[in-house]
Design an enzyme around this catalytic site. Structure first.
Site, PDB file in Angstrom:
ATOM      1  N   LYS A   1       0.831  -1.196   0.000  1.00 60.45           N
ATOM      2  CA  LYS A   1       0.000   0.000   0.000  1.00 60.45           C
ATOM      3  C   LYS A   1       0.862   1.242   0.000  1.00 60.45           C
ATOM      4  O   LYS A   1       1.941   1.271   0.581  1.00 60.45           O
ATOM      5  CB  LYS A   1      -0.991  -0.015   1.149  1.00 60.45           C
ATOM      6  CG  LYS A   1      -0.634   0.747   2.359  1.00 60.45           C
ATOM      7  CD  LYS A   1      -1.799   0.784   3.347  1.00 60.45           C
ATOM      8  CE  LYS A   1      -1.297   1.155   4.708  1.00 60.45           C
ATOM      9  NZ  LYS A   1      -2.361   1.339   5.672  1.00 60.45           N
TER      10      LYS A   1
ATOM     11  N   GLY B   1      -9.644   9.172 -16.698  1.00 65.49           N
ATOM     12  CA  GLY B   1     -10.924   8.619 -17.098  1.00 65.49           C
ATOM     13  C   GLY B   1     -11.930   8.706 -15.962  1.00 65.49           C
ATOM     14  O   GLY B   1     -11.961   9.678 -15.209  1.00 65.49           O
ATOM     15  N   ALA B   2     -12.741   7.677 -15.806  1.00 65.26           N
ATOM     16  CA  ALA B   2     -13.802   7.679 -14.796  1.00 65.26           C
ATOM     17  C   ALA B   2     -13.260   7.883 -13.383  1.00 65.26           C
ATOM     18  O   ALA B   2     -13.914   8.503 -12.537  1.00 65.26           O
ATOM     19  CB  ALA B   2     -14.590   6.374 -14.871  1.00 65.26           C
TER      20      ALA B   2
ATOM     21  N   SER C   1      -7.215   4.792 -15.712  1.00 68.61           N
ATOM     22  CA  SER C   1      -6.064   4.252 -14.995  1.00 68.61           C
ATOM     23  C   SER C   1      -5.581   5.236 -13.950  1.00 68.61           C
ATOM     24  O   SER C   1      -6.100   6.331 -13.801  1.00 68.61           O
ATOM     25  CB  SER C   1      -4.904   3.900 -15.935  1.00 68.61           C
ATOM     26  OG  SER C   1      -4.455   5.062 -16.589  1.00 68.61           O
TER      27      SER C   1
ATOM     28  N   THR D   1      -8.953   0.591 -10.260  1.00 67.61           N
ATOM     29  CA  THR D   1      -8.455   0.800 -11.610  1.00 67.61           C
ATOM     30  C   THR D   1      -7.156  -0.002 -11.752  1.00 67.61           C
ATOM     31  O   THR D   1      -6.949  -0.963 -11.010  1.00 67.61           O
ATOM     32  CB  THR D   1      -8.264   2.311 -11.927  1.00 67.61           C
ATOM     33  OG1 THR D   1      -7.971   2.471 -13.317  1.00 67.61           O
ATOM     34  CG2 THR D   1      -7.198   2.958 -11.085  1.00 67.61           C
ATOM     35  N   TYR D   2      -6.298   0.390 -12.680  1.00 68.36           N
ATOM     36  CA  TYR D   2      -5.012  -0.278 -12.863  1.00 68.36           C
ATOM     37  C   TYR D   2      -3.914   0.784 -12.939  1.00 68.36           C
ATOM     38  O   TYR D   2      -4.184   1.974 -13.111  1.00 68.36           O
ATOM     39  CB  TYR D   2      -5.013  -1.159 -14.116  1.00 68.36           C
ATOM     40  CG  TYR D   2      -5.225  -0.385 -15.395  1.00 68.36           C
ATOM     41  CD1 TYR D   2      -4.147   0.068 -16.147  1.00 68.36           C
ATOM     42  CD2 TYR D   2      -6.508  -0.089 -15.839  1.00 68.36           C
ATOM     43  CE1 TYR D   2      -4.345   0.792 -17.314  1.00 68.36           C
ATOM     44  CE2 TYR D   2      -6.713   0.635 -17.003  1.00 68.36           C
ATOM     45  CZ  TYR D   2      -5.632   1.079 -17.730  1.00 68.36           C
ATOM     46  OH  TYR D   2      -5.825   1.807 -18.883  1.00 68.36           O
TER      47      TYR D   2
END
Length: 123
Positions: A9, A73-74, A25, A57-58
């Protein structure tokens, strides 16, 4: 049986950019990727400390030393520049692996530079 455990993390990184018109992303400074062991294209969960949003996301790579944490993006709808995030990746481990697994926790300074990387539970 496989157990899903925290792999690594990034703790309390600050969002530096949000771009709705990008194809999705999360860009992460390459130095943070190295410190945490996270990888490009890896699935991540993000927890927004500033507003309570949780999303996934990635990873894409951002320039080393830039301190970049960009939501694209989103995902850009889930945080504003300046928000604090916790970024987590989880992996699956056999029971034997789980017995000795310790996640990596990377703490950062105010510029998103690694301040300390520690294996959780290690002295």
């Amino acid at each position: 049986m496989l157990l899903t455990l925290l792999q690594a993390k990034l703790h309390r990184v600050r969002v530096t950019q949000a771009d709705l018109d990008y194809e999705g992303s999360c860009g992460i400074d390459e130095g943070l990727l190295d410190a945490s062991g996270l990888r490009v294209n890896q699935y991540i969960e993000l927890y927004n400390v500033s507003n309570g949003e949780r999303f996934s996301t990635y990873i894409i790579k951002a320039p080393r030393g830039s301190g970049a944490i960009s939501l694209n993006g989103a995902a850009a709808r889930k945080a504003m520049v300046g928000d604090l995030l916790i970024i987590c990746a989880y992996s699956q481990y056999t029971e034997a692996e789980a017995e000795r697994h310790e996640p990596v926790v990377v703490l950062v300074d105010e510029r998103n530079q690694p301040r300390r990387a520690q294996v959780k539970g290690a002295a």
